[in-house]
Write a protein that holds these residues in place. Structure first.
Motif, short mmCIF file in Angstrom:
data_model
loop_
_atom_site.label_atom_id
_atom_site.label_comp_id
_atom_site.label_asym_id
_atom_site.label_seq_id
_atom_site.Cartn_x
_atom_site.Cartn_y
_atom_site.Cartn_z
N TRP A 15 -13.31 -2.15 -2.09
CA TRP A 15 -12.07 -2.78 -1.63
C TRP A 15 -10.93 -2.52 -2.60
O TRP A 15 -9.81 -2.16 -2.20
N CYS A 16 -11.23 -2.67 -3.87
CA CYS A 16 -10.22 -2.45 -4.91
C CYS A 16 -9.84 -0.97 -4.99
O CYS A 16 -8.66 -0.62 -5.13
N ASP A 17 -10.83 -0.10 -4.87
CA ASP A 17 -10.57 1.35 -4.91
C ASP A 17 -9.65 1.77 -3.77
O ASP A 17 -8.72 2.56 -3.95
N TRP A 18 -9.92 1.23 -2.57
CA TRP A 18 -9.13 1.66 -1.42
C TRP A 18 -7.69 1.18 -1.52
O TRP A 18 -6.75 1.95 -1.27
N LEU A 19 -7.49 -0.09 -1.88
CA LEU A 19 -6.12 -0.59 -2.00
C LEU A 19 -5.37 0.11 -3.12
O LEU A 19 -4.17 0.40 -3.00
N GLY A 20 -6.08 0.41 -4.22
CA GLY A 20 -5.41 1.01 -5.37
C GLY A 20 -5.22 2.51 -5.28
O GLY A 20 -4.32 3.06 -5.92
N HIS A 21 -6.05 3.17 -4.45
CA HIS A 21 -5.96 4.64 -4.41
C HIS A 21 -6.29 5.23 -3.05
O HIS A 21 -5.59 6.11 -2.55
N GLY A 22 -7.39 4.77 -2.42
CA GLY A 22 -7.91 5.44 -1.25
C GLY A 22 -6.98 5.51 -0.06
O GLY A 22 -7.06 6.45 0.73
N ARG A 23 -6.08 4.54 0.09
CA ARG A 23 -5.21 4.57 1.27
C ARG A 23 -3.98 5.46 1.09
O ARG A 23 -3.29 5.76 2.07
N HIS A 24 -3.69 5.87 -0.16
CA HIS A 24 -2.53 6.75 -0.38
C HIS A 24 -2.85 7.95 -1.25
O HIS A 24 -2.01 8.84 -1.42
N GLY A 26 -2.86 8.42 -4.31
CA GLY A 26 -1.99 8.62 -5.45
C GLY A 26 -0.66 9.27 -5.14
O GLY A 26 0.13 9.52 -6.07
N ASP A 27 -0.37 9.52 -3.87
CA ASP A 27 0.90 10.15 -3.50
C ASP A 27 2.01 9.10 -3.51
O ASP A 27 1.94 8.11 -2.78
N ALA A 28 3.03 9.33 -4.33
CA ALA A 28 4.08 8.32 -4.51
C ALA A 28 4.85 8.04 -3.22
O ALA A 28 5.18 6.89 -2.92
N ALA A 32 4.89 4.44 -1.20
CA ALA A 32 6.12 3.71 -0.88
C ALA A 32 6.18 3.35 0.61
O ALA A 32 6.60 2.26 0.97
N ARG A 33 5.76 4.28 1.47
CA ARG A 33 5.76 3.99 2.91
C ARG A 33 4.77 2.87 3.25
O ARG A 33 5.07 2.00 4.06
N ILE A 34 3.62 2.89 2.61
CA ILE A 34 2.63 1.84 2.84
C ILE A 34 3.17 0.50 2.36
O ILE A 34 3.00 -0.53 3.03
N ALA A 35 3.84 0.50 1.21
CA ALA A 35 4.42 -0.75 0.70
C ALA A 35 5.44 -1.31 1.67
O ALA A 35 5.49 -2.53 1.91
N ALA A 36 6.25 -0.44 2.25
CA ALA A 36 7.26 -0.91 3.23
C ALA A 36 6.58 -1.43 4.49
O ALA A 36 6.98 -2.47 5.03
N ASP A 37 5.54 -0.72 4.95
CA ASP A 37 4.84 -1.16 6.16
C ASP A 37 4.16 -2.51 5.94
O ASP A 37 4.23 -3.40 6.80
N THR A 38 3.47 -2.67 4.82
CA THR A 38 2.75 -3.91 4.58
C THR A 38 3.71 -5.07 4.35
O THR A 38 3.41 -6.21 4.73
N ALA A 39 4.86 -4.80 3.77
CA ALA A 39 5.87 -5.85 3.62
C ALA A 39 6.35 -6.31 4.99
O ALA A 39 6.60 -7.51 5.22
N ASP A 40 6.47 -5.37 5.92
CA ASP A 40 6.87 -5.73 7.29
C ASP A 40 5.79 -6.56 7.97
O ASP A 40 6.09 -7.54 8.65
N TRP A 243 -2.05 18.93 2.17
CA TRP A 243 -3.44 18.98 2.60
C TRP A 243 -4.37 18.25 1.64
O TRP A 243 -5.27 17.51 2.08
N ALA A 244 -4.18 18.43 0.35
CA ALA A 244 -5.05 17.76 -0.63
C ALA A 244 -4.92 16.24 -0.53
O ALA A 244 -5.92 15.52 -0.65
N VAL A 245 -3.70 15.76 -0.31
CA VAL A 245 -3.50 14.32 -0.16
C VAL A 245 -4.13 13.84 1.14
O VAL A 245 -4.83 12.83 1.18
N PHE A 246 -3.89 14.58 2.22
CA PHE A 246 -4.43 14.19 3.53
C PHE A 246 -5.95 14.07 3.49
O PHE A 246 -6.52 13.09 4.01
N THR A 247 -6.62 15.01 2.88
CA THR A 247 -8.08 14.99 2.86
C THR A 247 -8.64 13.97 1.88
O THR A 247 -9.82 13.64 1.94
N ALA A 248 -7.81 13.45 0.99
CA ALA A 248 -8.27 12.46 0.02
C ALA A 248 -8.09 11.02 0.51
O ALA A 248 -8.55 10.09 -0.15
N ILE A 249 -7.43 10.84 1.65
CA ILE A 249 -7.15 9.50 2.17
C ILE A 249 -8.30 9.04 3.06
O ILE A 249 -8.82 9.80 3.88
N ALA A 250 -8.69 7.78 2.91
CA ALA A 250 -9.70 7.17 3.78
C ALA A 250 -9.01 6.22 4.74
O ALA A 250 -8.09 5.48 4.35
#
Length: 302
Positions: A15-24, A26-28, A32-40, A243-250
């Protein structure tokens, strides 16, 4: 409060891994887009609350999204943050100290379907954001939410729907049984690792064994009335992605990313052929993405 234990608290978990890294990954920009979406999402959840609460319980607090949004809106609210992840509770507790709101926050290690340490009728508001989807006993979670609310208290949640992803994997499997197809086989091999691909597996998986109508019924059976549910389905162009970012996202905390699936379940030749087909469209942003989220808010009678 955060449960004490003689057992060392792990530094991280899925759970911690996904929120901290797996959903993005490490792409800045994506972060930022996820932060805006979750704030909404958080704003929509809190917009449904008619009166400022004095006591709020957040189911599956994660890094503290709902707690910080509530405290920004209602500076004097007391927030009880619950989660099944000790590492995430530690993250949220540290963030509360940094925000100088630790005195208004409690932290409790428990699941949404087992709030035994929370007194009945002690909360004005119960919230969750992308939590109940992972709970095996969803009716119990709704019953517990109703129990801990005072009469007239509010339940307000936002939850994703993954069932359509599983149905797509089922359709791929059925199509392959009718006629072999190399590209469809690769797509199915990818999606079937992340989502169930048959009806029996779907029925056993908390992520895919329910619809928004089921959640409405669980709220009704728990004793909530009135209840309002909105289903939001958003189809939009996917932005160009590396591509590297896309394939690293869960897609969710319990799923491996595509990069891991390619490494473990594809031959070298298959990986190269699959990338040659898919990568140009991913990096050009020619696909669309579909998000499914429902918002439910309800009152405990009284």
């Amino acid at each position: 409060m955060l449960a004490e234990s003689s057992v060392a608290v792990p530094e991280t978990d899925v759970w911690c891994d996904w929120l901290g890294h797996g959903r993005h990954a490490g792409d800045a920009g994506l972060r930022a887009r996820i932060a805006a979406d979750t704030a909404d999402f958080a704003a929509r959840i809190l917009d449904a609350v008619q009166a400022p609460p004095s006591a709020m319980l957040d189911l599956g607090c994660g890094e503290g999204l709902m707690a910080w949004a509530a405290l920004a809106r209602w500076p004097y609210v007391r927030v009880l943050c619950t989660d099944i992840s000790q590492p995430l509770l530690a993250v949220a507790q540290a963030a509360a100290a940094e925000r100088n709101v630790a005195g208004q926050c409690g932290f409790l290690l428990c699941g949404a379907d087992h709030l035994a340490e929370v007194a009945s009728g002690s909360q004005d508001l119960v919230t969750s954001r992308s939590v109940l989807a992972y709970v095996a006993d969803k009716p119990a979670a709704f019953r517990e939410a109703c129990r801990v609310l005072r009469p007239g208290g509010t339940l307000s949640i936002a939850e994703p729907l993954f069932r359509e992803e599983a149905l797509a994997a089922c359709a791929m499997r059925a199509a392959l049984e009718r006629a072999p197809n190399a590209l469809l086989d690769w797509l199915h091999r990818w999606k079937a690792v992340q989502f169930p691909d048959d009806e029996v597996a779907m029925a056993c998986n908390p992520l895919t064994n329910h619809t928004e109508r089921d959640m409405l019924q669980f709220a009704r059976e728990a004793g909530f009335s009135p209840i309002h549910l909105e289903l939001h389905i958003d189809v939009q162009p996917a932005p160009p992605r590396d591509w590297a970012v896309f394939t690293a996202i869960a897609p969710h905390p319990l799923a491996p990313p595509l990069a891991q699936i390619l490494a473990e379940r594809f031959s070298t030749e298959e990986r190269e052929a699959f990338e040659a087909v898919l990568r140009p469209d991913i990096e050009a942003g020619t696909f669309s993405s579909t998000g499914r989220m429902f918002y439910l808010h309800a009152r405990k009678p009284g």
